[in-house]
Design a protein around this motif. Structure first.
Motif, PDB file in Angstrom:
ATOM      1  N   ALA A   1       0.857  -1.189   0.000  1.00  0.00           N
ATOM      2  CA  ALA A   1       0.000   0.000   0.000  1.00  0.00           C
ATOM      3  C   ALA A   1       0.890   1.235   0.000  1.00  0.00           C
ATOM      4  N   HIS A   2       0.327   2.350  -0.454  1.00  0.00           N
ATOM      5  CA  HIS A   2       1.070   3.609  -0.412  1.00  0.00           C
ATOM      6  C   HIS A   2       1.302   4.017   1.040  1.00  0.00           C
ATOM      7  N   LYS A   3       2.417   4.646   1.270  1.00  0.00           N
ATOM      8  CA  LYS A   3       2.816   4.989   2.651  1.00  0.00           C
ATOM      9  C   LYS A   3       1.781   5.849   3.370  1.00  0.00           C
ATOM     10  N   GLU A   4       1.036   6.697   2.622  1.00  0.00           N
ATOM     11  CA  GLU A   4       0.050   7.560   3.279  1.00  0.00           C
ATOM     12  C   GLU A   4      -1.222   6.822   3.680  1.00  0.00           C
ATOM     13  N   GLU A   5      -1.441   5.651   3.113  1.00  0.00           N
ATOM     14  CA  GLU A   5      -2.636   4.872   3.452  1.00  0.00           C
ATOM     15  C   GLU A   5      -2.399   3.882   4.589  1.00  0.00           C
ATOM     16  N   ILE A   6      -1.152   3.595   4.865  1.00  0.00           N
ATOM     17  CA  ILE A   6      -0.828   2.528   5.821  1.00  0.00           C
ATOM     18  C   ILE A   6      -1.441   2.737   7.208  1.00  0.00           C
ATOM     19  N   PRO A   7      -1.378   3.928   7.811  1.00  0.00           N
ATOM     20  CA  PRO A   7      -1.958   4.074   9.163  1.00  0.00           C
ATOM     21  C   PRO A   7      -3.455   3.756   9.209  1.00  0.00           C
ATOM     22  N   TYR A   8      -4.158   4.001   8.109  1.00  0.00           N
ATOM     23  CA  TYR A   8      -5.591   3.721   8.057  1.00  0.00           C
ATOM     24  C   TYR A   8      -5.845   2.222   7.878  1.00  0.00           C
ATOM     25  N   ILE A   9      -5.074   1.597   6.994  1.00  0.00           N
ATOM     26  CA  ILE A   9      -5.249   0.168   6.744  1.00  0.00           C
ATOM     27  C   ILE A   9      -4.866  -0.648   7.970  1.00  0.00           C
ATOM     28  N   GLU A  10      -3.860  -0.196   8.699  1.00  0.00           N
ATOM     29  CA  GLU A  10      -3.420  -0.934   9.881  1.00  0.00           C
ATOM     30  C   GLU A  10      -4.254  -0.626  11.120  1.00  0.00           C
ATOM     31  N   GLY A  11      -5.141   0.360  11.034  1.00  0.00           N
ATOM     32  CA  GLY A  11      -6.039   0.661  12.145  1.00  0.00           C
ATOM     33  C   GLY A  11      -5.520   1.671  13.137  1.00  0.00           C
ATOM     34  N   ASP A  12      -4.394   2.306  12.831  1.00  0.00           N
ATOM     35  CA  ASP A  12      -3.867   3.334  13.730  1.00  0.00           C
ATOM     36  C   ASP A  12      -4.660   4.630  13.636  1.00  0.00           C
ATOM     37  N   LEU A  13      -5.292   4.860  12.491  1.00  0.00           N
ATOM     38  CA  LEU A  13      -6.164   6.013  12.291  1.00  0.00           C
ATOM     39  C   LEU A  13      -7.519   5.512  11.789  1.00  0.00           C
ATOM     40  N   PRO A  14      -8.616   6.193  12.148  1.00  0.00           N
ATOM     41  CA  PRO A  14      -9.933   5.781  11.634  1.00  0.00           C
ATOM     42  C   PRO A  14     -10.025   6.044  10.131  1.00  0.00           C
ATOM     43  N   LEU A  15     -10.718   5.172   9.421  1.00  0.00           N
ATOM     44  CA  LEU A  15     -10.902   5.356   7.983  1.00  0.00           C
ATOM     45  C   LEU A  15     -11.572   6.705   7.719  1.00  0.00           C
ATOM     46  N   LEU A  16     -11.096   7.409   6.722  1.00  0.00           N
ATOM     47  CA  LEU A  16     -11.514   8.793   6.513  1.00  0.00           C
ATOM     48  C   LEU A  16     -13.005   8.938   6.228  1.00  0.00           C
ATOM     49  N   LYS A  17     -13.570   8.008   5.465  1.00  0.00           N
ATOM     50  CA  LYS A  17     -14.950   8.207   4.991  1.00  0.00           C
ATOM     51  C   LYS A  17     -15.994   7.434   5.780  1.00  0.00           C
ATOM     52  N   THR A  18     -15.553   6.529   6.640  1.00  0.00           N
ATOM     53  CA  THR A  18     -16.519   5.706   7.380  1.00  0.00           C
ATOM     54  C   THR A  18     -16.279   5.761   8.883  1.00  0.00           C
ATOM     55  N   ASN A  19     -15.687   6.842   9.325  1.00  0.00           N
ATOM     56  CA  ASN A  19     -15.456   7.056  10.753  1.00  0.00           C
ATOM     57  C   ASN A  19     -16.792   7.387  11.417  1.00  0.00           C
ATOM     58  N   PRO A  20     -17.299   6.539  12.318  1.00  0.00           N
ATOM     59  CA  PRO A  20     -18.605   6.799  12.946  1.00  0.00           C
ATOM     60  C   PRO A  20     -18.703   8.165  13.612  1.00  0.00           C
ATOM     61  N   ALA A  21     -17.582   8.692  14.066  1.00  0.00           N
ATOM     62  CA  ALA A  21     -17.597   9.989  14.748  1.00  0.00           C
ATOM     63  C   ALA A  21     -17.991  11.131  13.810  1.00  0.00           C
ATOM     64  N   LYS A  22     -17.893  10.919  12.499  1.00  0.00           N
ATOM     65  CA  LYS A  22     -18.189  11.978  11.535  1.00  0.00           C
ATOM     66  C   LYS A  22     -19.643  11.958  11.058  1.00  0.00           C
ATOM     67  N   PHE A  23     -20.412  10.958  11.480  1.00  0.00           N
ATOM     68  CA  PHE A  23     -21.799  10.844  11.040  1.00  0.00           C
ATOM     69  C   PHE A  23     -22.729  11.591  11.985  1.00  0.00           C
ATOM     70  N   THR A  24     -23.738  12.239  11.420  1.00  0.00           N
ATOM     71  CA  THR A  24     -24.796  12.777  12.266  1.00  0.00           C
ATOM     72  C   THR A  24     -25.665  11.604  12.739  1.00  0.00           C
ATOM     73  N   GLU A  25     -26.452  11.851  13.766  1.00  0.00           N
ATOM     74  CA  GLU A  25     -27.327  10.790  14.272  1.00  0.00           C
ATOM     75  C   GLU A  25     -28.281  10.304  13.180  1.00  0.00           C
ATOM     76  N   GLU A  26     -28.772  11.233  12.383  1.00  0.00           N
ATOM     77  CA  GLU A  26     -29.701  10.871  11.302  1.00  0.00           C
ATOM     78  C   GLU A  26     -28.995  10.023  10.241  1.00  0.00           C
ATOM     79  N   GLN A  27     -27.794  10.420   9.845  1.00  0.00           N
ATOM     80  CA  GLN A  27     -27.040   9.659   8.858  1.00  0.00           C
ATOM     81  C   GLN A  27     -26.742   8.252   9.364  1.00  0.00           C
TER      82      GLN A  27
END
Length: 241
Positions: free
Chosen positions: A89-115
């Motif tokens: 994987a590209h070096k900038e994607e590794i922290p997300y793939i390995e779970g050190d950072l939350p995935l950018l588009k599916t991070n539950p913290a970024k969703f509204t209650e309705e979403q």
């Protein structure tokens, strides 16, 4: 692409969702590019049979970017395979793939209650427990992997920061990941809804103009073979105007 020895575009249809991972191989290696959603392992194994391959033949998996429909079955495949698999994987994607950072588009913290409430139970569970795996090889722009005549890594950010596309030199095949979409043989830019930086994404498409591309594999849309360079030039000009 059956006439191209050592490269096969796979088509997986499941739950009204169609994706096109790619398989590349030579005498020494067999590389799967992207893994679909969680639970797609059996479907991947079945379609690999088209190339007279199976999961047991794999030597590595390359992930174009962190989105769940690309990394989803990676942990499952790693668990099922008894052989060692090299994960790229590209070096900038590794922290997300390995779970050190939350995935950018599916991070539950970024969703509204309705979403959040609009999501299916399967997606809620997946977003709360995203797939993750250890990456063994960090990739960079312009790097070439020595498999089947060479595939060049093209850093194509915009859809995600570390998104990569691949150029298979021997066949002139661009494996675009989500940098491009295809509909009925027509190339399109990525979906703005799932692409945080569209301006950068178009700049990434412009990078393709430097390559002698004969056909494009889009993860969503499949193979495009007609007037490829003209279509790419048109996309870049249209978005620049």
């Amino acid at each position: 692409m059956a006439e191209l020895k050592g490269i096969e575009t796979l088509t997986i249809e499941k739950d009204s969702f169609v994706i096109h991972p790619t398989l590349i191989w030579d005498e020494k290696q067999t590389l799967l590019i992207d893994t679909g959603m969680p639970g797609y392992m059996e479907e991947i194994n079945l379609v690999m049979d088209k190339a007279n391959k199976s999961l047991e033949d794999l030597t590595g998996i390359l992930i174009t970017h962190q989105d769940i429909n690309h990394i989803g079955s990676l942990p499952e495949i790693l668990t099922a395979c008894t052989q060692h698999l090299t994960i790229y994987a590209h070096k900038e994607e590794i922290p997300y793939i390995e779970g050190d950072l939350p995935l950018l588009k599916t991070n539950p913290a970024k969703f509204t209650e309705e979403q959040w409430e609009e999501l299916s139970d399967f997606l809620k569970f997946t977003y709360l427990h995203p797939p993750k795996a250890q990456v063994t090889v960090s990739l960079e722009d312009a790097q070439t992997l020595d498999i089947n005549g060479g595939i060049e890594i093209i850093h194509t950010p915009g859809h995600t920061p570390g998104h990569i596309s691949l150029f298979h030199k021997k066949s002139g095949t661009l494996i675009a990941g989500d940098t491009l979409l295809a509909t009925n043989g027509h190339l399109q830019p990525p979906n703005p809804v799932s692409t945080p930086d569209m301006e950068l994404a178009i700049q990434s498409i412009e990078k393709f103009l430097a390559y002698p591309i004969k056909q494009v594999v889009c993860y969503h849309g499949g193979i495009v073979t007609e007037n490829v360079m003209e279509q790419l030039q048109s996309l870049v000009k249209t978005k620049a105007s």
